[in-house]
Scaffold this motif. Structure first.
Motif, mmCIF file in Angstrom:
data_model
loop_
_atom_site.group_PDB
_atom_site.id
_atom_site.type_symbol
_atom_site.label_atom_id
_atom_site.label_comp_id
_atom_site.label_asym_id
_atom_site.label_seq_id
_atom_site.Cartn_x
_atom_site.Cartn_y
_atom_site.Cartn_z
ATOM 1 N N ARG B 150 -0.627 -3.190 2.887
ATOM 2 C CA ARG B 150 0.583 -2.407 2.673
ATOM 3 C C ARG B 150 0.497 -1.611 1.371
ATOM 4 O O ARG B 150 0.831 -0.419 1.326
ATOM 5 N N GLY B 151 0.030 -2.291 0.329
ATOM 6 C CA GLY B 151 -0.103 -1.609 -0.952
ATOM 7 C C GLY B 151 -1.006 -0.403 -0.841
ATOM 8 O O GLY B 151 -0.688 0.693 -1.327
ATOM 9 N N ALA B 152 -2.140 -0.583 -0.161
ATOM 10 C CA ALA B 152 -3.083 0.521 -0.008
ATOM 11 C C ALA B 152 -2.442 1.677 0.760
ATOM 12 O O ALA B 152 -2.613 2.850 0.411
ATOM 13 N N LEU B 153 -1.687 1.350 1.795
ATOM 14 C CA LEU B 153 -1.041 2.396 2.593
ATOM 15 C C LEU B 153 0.022 3.117 1.773
ATOM 16 O O LEU B 153 0.099 4.355 1.768
ATOM 17 N N ASP B 154 0.854 2.344 1.074
ATOM 18 C CA ASP B 154 1.944 2.956 0.301
ATOM 19 C C ASP B 154 1.412 3.861 -0.793
ATOM 20 O O ASP B 154 2.042 4.862 -1.158
ATOM 21 N N ALA B 155 0.258 3.489 -1.342
ATOM 22 C CA ALA B 155 -0.303 4.286 -2.424
ATOM 23 C C ALA B 155 -0.749 5.658 -1.927
ATOM 24 O O ALA B 155 -0.676 6.651 -2.639
ATOM 25 N N ARG B 156 -1.195 5.722 -0.678
ATOM 26 C CA ARG B 156 -1.767 6.983 -0.196
ATOM 27 C C ARG B 156 -0.837 7.804 0.674
ATOM 28 O O ARG B 156 -0.959 9.012 0.744
ATOM 29 N N TYR B 157 0.079 7.143 1.377
ATOM 30 C CA TYR B 157 0.847 7.876 2.384
ATOM 31 C C TYR B 157 2.337 7.677 2.173
ATOM 32 O O TYR B 157 2.783 6.586 1.834
ATOM 33 N N ASP B 158 3.109 8.734 2.375
ATOM 34 C CA ASP B 158 4.545 8.499 2.464
ATOM 35 C C ASP B 158 5.117 9.076 3.760
ATOM 36 O O ASP B 158 6.317 9.260 3.894
ATOM 37 N N GLY B 159 4.241 9.369 4.706
ATOM 38 C CA GLY B 159 4.723 9.850 6.004
ATOM 39 C C GLY B 159 3.540 9.995 6.926
ATOM 40 O O GLY B 159 2.412 9.635 6.558
ATOM 41 N N PRO B 160 3.786 10.485 8.134
ATOM 42 C CA PRO B 160 2.697 10.643 9.099
ATOM 43 C C PRO B 160 1.577 11.514 8.526
ATOM 44 O O PRO B 160 1.837 12.408 7.723
ATOM 45 N N ALA B 161 0.366 11.226 8.941
ATOM 46 C CA ALA B 161 -0.779 11.990 8.456
ATOM 47 C C ALA B 161 -1.810 12.095 9.559
ATOM 48 O O ALA B 161 -1.804 11.314 10.510
#
Lengths: 479, 333
Positions: B150-161
């Motif tokens: 989750r941390g890794a995802l939150d760091a890189r993304y804040d929406g669809p990509a």
């Protein structure tokens, strides 16, 4: 076929086996007997690869072997059938027999081959009441033993160790086991039979090896011995004189009384416990000793019979009636190991809402001779003896009138043992009624004012203070 | 305690329950499913819809597919006596890996699928090794891994990509006759898991380790390896679900896994299907039934336009009631 020479083993500096020799030939039933703690189970576990011996050698068919893991012993042809069966209840008979060695055809488990082979094994054991596809959980304990034996045969076992195989069996099932054992020996398989029950030993065994205090007393033909002679070999030692003197006064009023007590494991129990008296309970494993304590304590209550105080239906009722139990397994049932001494000592008082001792926990810990008396220490860090003293302190907070002890000094060093014995006598002189279960005969005889003997869940008899070990054993093991 | 106390009085219905669940842990869920289908048919009939109409059935299948695939994987780890709480974040992660690598180009599809599955396998390996080698309880081990992801995802993304080419979207939306491709994928995964559990050595060992690890060890089973493999397979299933969801969305999304509640719902489906949470008993058939049960329930709720809070209350009650029924069925044998 099997030769074990000079086997020795110590656990944590305590020597449990020393210089034990054992020779077994093909097709014989070789009984290994001895009192509790004589080293039978350790010897069998060494043979089965569960423990590694500290010294000594094992040879099978003249070749020296050393087992680091039970699977290696299996491959060398040694199978052990434990008291607690090692089967998966939710799997079928065939799946259990071939566990870890399932036959494979084209990458998939060959169920048909597995079930056919299991069916043949069962047939060769004369078992037709169940099949390879039945779930193990649906089988009786006796039938589950048959599954274990079938598994041993499928491993091509040539030495089968049976550790107290009849302990969980009903009488009529024992005959079935005899037949099985004879079928095994007829195939040239050697059976090592560990049992307390002397009748079975004389029924089955060709030769008997007697162990005592971790050493071999003798190995002899079964036909050259009778029951009395065997008992003498097993227990023949002087009674230790380390026990506190008995009460001078005659026992006082009856504090607990049972008439015709019974439940699933016990029948027709008549028992009186009086103030100032220590009553010993003797009996073999599975005779109902622990069940008796648990029934009196309301943990597995009596379902029939009269009792004064009123028959407890739960532990809370028993405690409220002034009954306490020092359990056999203090680590699992007596203490919260990762909590402090203080919290453990106050466990019962807090649970029942009894007032906490006014004199404080420290005084209580001194009274039970906890050394050093540190209330903030975690219980798991204490020695076995000190742990047991904390259990005692736990009960003394609520001042029970009747205290039941189940194996009070098991796994306790000599010094702590004497302290616990002194304390038991002291409590009894203060007017408590004490029931003490012990498998250690010298302790039982040294401590008890009288001894009741249990056999198959019933009272087999009562013996006065100072009876001999032979008298206790023959009452407990007679048939 | 081999000699159970005999219960003097079997509670009313005990015998029926016992017969329904005897030796077939999956059976009660199908009985419940059948009852629910009848109920659904009635509700739809009264409400003026057609429950067994193609549209509704396709809807049920499509909604079930992703959860179904995750739950099949969850079944494997639970049978082995473990558990996986990291599947929801892993689904989000693989949806992003898929969509980013594809970047809208048909040519990248094979590489993206391979990468998504490899990432899942690695996460599964981590879960398995933490559980077996570091001896961390599966609940905490997989929760920890979930937080890391989750941390890794939150760091890189804040929406669809990322984006998925049209060709890959067929996976999510196409049908072959009345059958959605996604449902076929689910069926294939379930069939593979069924074959694995009932016909391979690995499957037998999963049951053995979950049933009693010590018994398995004394029979020569390498218990740690079995648990690790089960975790890898579970995570790969979550990865497949991630691929499916990316195909539906047309992109990757950092919240697609958690929005679907795949972690706890997959566990719920597994235990609804009669698999013991402690391991060693149960199977894929029950899980499929559990997933379908939840989906049919959902479609009834939709038809009745029940609000989402009430839905959760009913689902919670059903889950607890189911487990209580299983517990009773086991006791009164």
């Amino acid at each position: 076929m099997l030769r074990m020479t000079g086997i020795g083993k110590s656990f944590l500096g305590v020597r449990v086996l020393g210089g034990v020799d054992l020779e077994v030939s093909a097709g014989e039933v070789h009984a290994v007997v001895g009192e509790n703690g004589a080293g039978k189970s350790t010897l069998m576990k060494i043979l089965a690869g569960v423990h590694a011996p500290d010294e000594g050698t094992i040879e099978i068919d003249g070749r020296s072997v050393a087992f680091g893991h039970p699977v290696e012993a299996q491959r060398a042809g040694v199978a052990i059938i434990y008291q607690e069966l090692t089967l998966l209840p939710e799997r079928t008979v065939a799946e259990n027999v071939f566990l870890g060695r399932e036959p494979v055809r084209r990458g998939l488990v060959d169920r048909a081959a597995m079930e056919t082979a299991t069916g043949e094994l069962l047939k060769s054991l004369g078992e037709e009441s169940f099949g390879p596809r039945d779930l193990v959980r649906r089988l009786s304990v006796a039938r589950q033993q048959v599954v274990e034996i079938a598994k041993a045969l499928s491993l091509n076992a040539r030495i089968v160790v049976m550790d107290e195989p009849t302990a969980p069996l009903a009488d009529h099932e024992v005959e079935l086991l005899y037949t099985l054992v004879r079928r095994l020996t007829a195939r040239g398989i050697a059976v090592l039979y560990v049992s307390h029950r002397l009748r079975e030993i004389f029924d089955l065994a060709d030769r008997i090896t007697v162990l005592k205090d971790g050493a071999r007393v003798t190995t002899t033909e079964a036909s050259s011995l009778d029951t009395a002679g065997l008992v003498r070999l097993m227990v023949g030692r002087e009674l230790d004189s380390y026990y506190p003197p008995r009460a001078a006064d005659p026992p006082g009023e009856v504090l607990l009384s049972v008439r015709g007590g019974g439940n699933a494991r016990l029948r027709d129990i008549d028992l009186d416990l009086r103030a100032g008296e220590i009553v010993g309970v003797a009996g073999l494993q599975g005779s109902g000793r622990t069940e008796l304590a648990k029934a009196l304590f309301g943990a597995e209550p009596f379902t029939t019979g009269e009792m004064t105080p009123r028959r407890p239906r739960s532990v809370r009722e028993a405690i409220a009636a002034g009954i306490g139990l020092v359990t056999e397994d203090r680590k699992a049932e007596g203490l919260l190991l990762n909590q402090r001494v203080r919290d453990n000592a106050l466990l019962v008082a807090r649970a029942t809402g009894a007032p906490q001792p006014r004199t404080g926990v420290e005084r209580l810990l001194e009274r039970v001779r906890l050394s050093p008396p540190r209330p903030a220490q975690e219980v798991r860090l204490l020695s076995g003896g000190n742990q047991q003293k904390v259990v005692l302190a736990k009960w003394m907070t609520v001042a029970p009138r009747v205290l039941l002890f189940d194996e009070p000094t098991r796994g306790v060093d000599v010094g702590a043992k004497a302290a616990i014995h002194d304390l038991m006598r002291e409590l009894s002189q203060d007017g408590m009624a004490i029931l003490m279960i012990s498998s250690e005969l010298p302790e039982l005889i040294g401590m008890s004012d009288r001894i009741v003997v249990l056999r198959d869940g019933r009272l087999a008899g009562e013996l006065p203070a100072g009876s001999t070990e032979e008298a206790v054993m023959s009452l407990a093991a007679a048939s | 305690m081999t000699q159970q106390l005999k219960l003097g009085r079997v509670p009313a219905g005990g015998a029926l329950l016992r017969r329904i669940s005897a030796d077939r842990p999956a059976r009660p869920v199908y009985v419940a499913l059948a009852l629910l289908v009848v109920l659904g048919w009635l509700v739809f009939a009264l409400d003026g819809g057609t429950f067994l109409g193609q549209e509704n059935i396709v809807g049920i299948q499509q909604r079930s597919a992703a959860l179904g695939i995750v739950a099949v994987g969850q079944t494997l780890v639970i049978l082995a006596g473990s558990l996986d709480l990291s599947v929801a974040y892993l689904i989000s992660l693989t949806s992003l890996v898929t969509a980013e690598i594809m970047a809208g180009a048909d040519a990248n599809v094979p590489a993206a699928v391979a990468a998504a599955l490899a990432v899942s396998a690695l996460i599964g390996l981590a879960n398995g090794l933490i559980v077996t080698r570091l001896r961390v309880h599966a609940f905490i081990a997989t929760l920890g891994v979930a937080l890391v992801v989750r941390g890794a995802l939150d760091a890189r993304y804040d929406g669809p990509a990322g984006s998925v080419p049209e060709s890959f979207q067929h996976l999510g939306y196409d049908r072959i006759g009345p059958l959605p491709v996604s449902a076929l994928l689910w069926a294939a995964v379930a069939a593979c898991a069924w074959l694995l559990l009932s016909r391979t050595r690995l499957g037998y060992r999963i049951y053995a380790v979950g049933g009693d690890a010590e018994v398995a060890r004394l029979s020569g089973v390498r218990t740690e390896r079995v648990v690790v493999v089960a975790h890898v397979l579970c995570s790969v299933c979550a990865g497949i679900a991630g691929l499916l969801l990316a195909s539906r969305l047309g992109a990757g999304a950092p919240t697609v896994g958690t929005d679907g509640g795949y972690d706890l719902e997959s566990i719920a489906a597994v235990v609804l299907g009669g698999t013991a949470l402690a391991g060693g008993r149960g199977g894929v058939a029950g899980t499929v039934g559990g997933v379908l049960l939840l989906a049919v329930l959902d479609s009834i709720f939709n038809q009745l336009e029940v609000n989402s809070f009430a839905k959760d209350v009913v689902r919670g009650v059903i889950l607890v009631a189911a487990l209580a029924i299983y517990a009773r069925g086991r006791r009164t044998r």
